[in-house]
Design an enzyme around this catalytic site. Sequence first.
Site, mmCIF file in Angstrom:
data_model
loop_
_atom_site.group_PDB
_atom_site.id
_atom_site.type_symbol
_atom_site.label_atom_id
_atom_site.label_comp_id
_atom_site.label_asym_id
_atom_site.label_seq_id
_atom_site.Cartn_x
_atom_site.Cartn_y
_atom_site.Cartn_z
ATOM 1 N N GLY A 245 0.650 -1.201 0.039
ATOM 2 C CA GLY A 245 -0.084 -0.151 0.183
ATOM 3 C C GLY A 245 0.826 1.307 -0.054
ATOM 4 O O GLY A 245 0.301 2.436 -0.039
ATOM 5 N N GLU A 280 4.678 -6.063 1.654
ATOM 6 C CA GLU A 280 4.068 -6.476 0.326
ATOM 7 C C GLU A 280 4.067 -5.195 -0.614
ATOM 8 O O GLU A 280 2.691 -5.032 -1.252
ATOM 9 C CB GLU A 280 2.540 -7.196 0.446
ATOM 10 C CG GLU A 280 2.925 -8.287 1.347
ATOM 11 C CD GLU A 280 1.268 -8.783 1.801
ATOM 12 O OE1 GLU A 280 0.239 -8.008 1.785
ATOM 13 O OE2 GLU A 280 1.263 -10.063 2.261
ATOM 14 N N PRO A 281 4.913 -4.727 -0.924
ATOM 15 C CA PRO A 281 4.676 -3.397 -1.937
ATOM 16 C C PRO A 281 4.351 -3.668 -3.343
ATOM 17 O O PRO A 281 5.216 -4.666 -3.817
ATOM 18 C CB PRO A 281 5.804 -2.666 -1.931
ATOM 19 C CG PRO A 281 6.934 -3.568 -1.480
ATOM 20 C CD PRO A 281 6.432 -4.640 -0.515
ATOM 21 N N GLY A 282 3.201 -3.278 -4.181
ATOM 22 C CA GLY A 282 3.124 -3.644 -5.432
ATOM 23 C C GLY A 282 3.463 -2.326 -6.113
ATOM 24 O O GLY A 282 4.587 -2.257 -6.797
ATOM 25 N N ARG A 283 2.467 -1.298 -6.022
ATOM 26 C CA ARG A 283 2.644 -0.134 -6.714
ATOM 27 C C ARG A 283 3.813 0.422 -6.484
ATOM 28 O O ARG A 283 4.497 1.295 -7.458
ATOM 29 C CB ARG A 283 1.450 0.757 -5.879
ATOM 30 C CG ARG A 283 1.419 2.097 -6.663
ATOM 31 C CD ARG A 283 0.422 2.987 -5.717
ATOM 32 N NE ARG A 283 -0.990 2.303 -5.639
ATOM 33 C CZ ARG A 283 -1.738 2.091 -6.313
ATOM 34 N NH1 ARG A 283 -1.978 2.733 -7.544
ATOM 35 N NH2 ARG A 283 -2.960 1.264 -5.892
ATOM 36 N N ARG A 319 -7.466 2.999 -14.141
ATOM 37 C CA ARG A 319 -7.531 3.880 -12.863
ATOM 38 C C ARG A 319 -8.330 5.456 -12.755
ATOM 39 O O ARG A 319 -8.839 5.526 -11.673
ATOM 40 C CB ARG A 319 -5.933 4.078 -12.342
ATOM 41 C CG ARG A 319 -5.262 2.813 -12.235
ATOM 42 C CD ARG A 319 -3.969 2.783 -11.626
ATOM 43 N NE ARG A 319 -3.958 3.431 -9.882
ATOM 44 C CZ ARG A 319 -3.884 4.722 -9.722
ATOM 45 N NH1 ARG A 319 -3.523 5.480 -10.460
ATOM 46 N NH2 ARG A 319 -4.102 5.089 -8.484
ATOM 47 N N TYR A 323 -11.031 5.094 -10.004
ATOM 48 C CA TYR A 323 -10.737 5.345 -8.784
ATOM 49 C C TYR A 323 -10.399 7.140 -8.805
ATOM 50 O O TYR A 323 -9.815 7.630 -7.973
ATOM 51 C CB TYR A 323 -9.148 5.000 -8.194
ATOM 52 C CG TYR A 323 -9.030 3.556 -8.329
ATOM 53 C CD1 TYR A 323 -9.718 2.702 -7.588
ATOM 54 C CD2 TYR A 323 -8.050 3.090 -8.967
ATOM 55 C CE1 TYR A 323 -9.497 1.108 -7.424
ATOM 56 C CE2 TYR A 323 -7.781 1.776 -8.774
ATOM 57 C CZ TYR A 323 -8.571 0.745 -8.104
ATOM 58 O OH TYR A 323 -8.253 -0.570 -8.400
ATOM 59 N N CYS A 349 -16.311 3.301 -26.082
ATOM 60 C CA CYS A 349 -17.609 3.981 -25.992
ATOM 61 C C CYS A 349 -18.080 4.090 -24.560
ATOM 62 O O CYS A 349 -19.058 3.352 -24.376
ATOM 63 C CB CYS A 349 -18.653 3.127 -26.928
ATOM 64 S SG CYS A 349 -18.165 3.335 -28.610
HETATM 65 C C1 LIG Z 1 -2.912 -8.284 0.250
HETATM 66 C C2 LIG Z 1 -2.177 -7.024 -0.418
HETATM 67 N N1 LIG Z 1 -0.898 -6.960 -0.262
HETATM 68 C C3 LIG Z 1 -0.447 -5.769 -1.105
HETATM 69 C C4 LIG Z 1 -1.244 -5.355 -1.982
HETATM 70 C C5 LIG Z 1 -0.395 -4.275 -2.788
HETATM 71 O O1 LIG Z 1 -0.728 -2.916 -2.774
HETATM 72 P P1 LIG Z 1 0.035 -1.705 -3.591
HETATM 73 O O2 LIG Z 1 0.446 -2.086 -4.657
HETATM 74 O O3 LIG Z 1 -0.624 -0.378 -3.099
HETATM 75 O O4 LIG Z 1 1.378 -1.716 -2.718
HETATM 76 C C6 LIG Z 1 -2.531 -5.446 -2.154
HETATM 77 C C7 LIG Z 1 -3.158 -4.600 -3.201
HETATM 78 O O5 LIG Z 1 -4.388 -4.774 -3.330
HETATM 79 C C8 LIG Z 1 -3.291 -6.388 -1.322
HETATM 80 O O6 LIG Z 1 -4.619 -6.723 -1.546
#
Ligand SMILES: Cc1ncc(COP(=O)(O)O)c(C=O)c1O
Length: 420
Positions: A245, A280-283, A319, A323, A349
């Site tokens: 997050g 658990e970073p993704g973004r 996005r 959002y 469309c």
């Molecule tokens: C369980 C969990 N971990 C990590 C993430 C990654 O979030 P972000 O990409 O904002 O870091 C998410 C995103 O939905 C998630 O559901």
Amino acid sequence: MSRADSSPGFARRGPDLTCDGVSLSALAEQHGTPLFVYSAARIRSQLAAVRSAFAAVTHRVHYAVKANSNLSILQLLASEGAGFDIVSGGELERLDAAGVSAKDAVFAGVGKTEAEMRAALAADILLFNVESAGELELIEQVATAMGTVARVALRLNPDIDAGVHKHVTTGTGRNKFGVDLEEAARLVRRAQESTALDLCGYHVHLGSTLRSPEPYLASLDKLLEFLDQSLIHAGGIRYLDLGGGFGVPYRPDDPDLDLPALGSAVAERLEGRNLTVLLEPGRFLVAEAGCLLTRVQFVKRSRARRYAVVDAGMSELIRPCLYDAWHAIEPVATREGSPQEFDVVGPICESGDFLGLGRPLVAPQRGDLLAVLAAGAYGSSMSSNYNSRGRAAEVLVDGTRATIIRRREPIADLWRLELP
Ligand SMILES: Cc1ncc(COP(=O)(O)O)c(C=O)c1O
């Protein structure tokens, strides 16, 4: 463009926007548009920033595959030592397809199927982040039937509002994720009675695009309080998974999440405890490492608005529509003149099909190339075939090399599985 101008990624060489020095115009010419372009150097530097912020804590980074699940991105992150956070059997299969180890994967999600559990146990993933009593029971049954022990962490719902968009908040009592603390206490006892379950951690994930350490620390405090109250099981708990997050500055004036401050505060709270923190970073790892290149098809005016109609839209980047997200949009080659406001809209469309509204552009013309910045996360991975559009191609720039890492989806593939 990113405020951290010294960071690798997108920067101008004279009037032309480049990715680590590679010309975006040339890439668009070669591969067509819409086109995602990613900077490997930026992904590496983002990962390094997380590691440095949490250097005082024993920690592991598990990249959230959902943010961008391209096999080459997974390989890149695995080669840098990252583990993975997955939310489906499909993402587990992606790890296999990328040839990266699933042993370093954590598996979240409220609706895991029996088949997904079996596959994850067979792959010997690090742990399941368990989201309900029913799921715990089913994992126990599956593990028992397979003659194995499932490592599980309970996903706690701390009922904390992270103050983000309602579609990306996950840690309040009104969200479907995790279990509340009362239920968790019951599930801890339940897990301890089982010989097929190894309760080894607790997990929280409050949501996405967080910009301040406070919600993380509030949830960590709740988690530690819960841990200390249930002394009976403290011995088996080795992991605290603080989720992902971490926000990124999409707008120039968005406040930065102070990751070093978060890392230090987490270290302080965990001092003297023998726990490994999972992140658990993704973004954060991929958003600013990517841009979406799109060409202007037409410029048009209505009585009220000016439009630049481009060849990418909500099918490539949902996005803004989903959002109300804001992405910087820049011309790849700048033009002298005074800007006017344009709605940058896609060809789909739907009135919700826009990439940005009221954006200052200097006399856009048919054929101009625009770059939608910070599009590396939740762009391609959320893309769709709506309006029977093939999904975009993707290019990874690593040093001076630009490699195609996903071919443009051929239109005939769209009905390949249909049975007319
Ligand atoms: C369980 C969990 N971990 C990590 C993430 C990654 O979030 P972000 O990409 O904002 O870091 C998410 C995103 O939905 C998630 O559901």
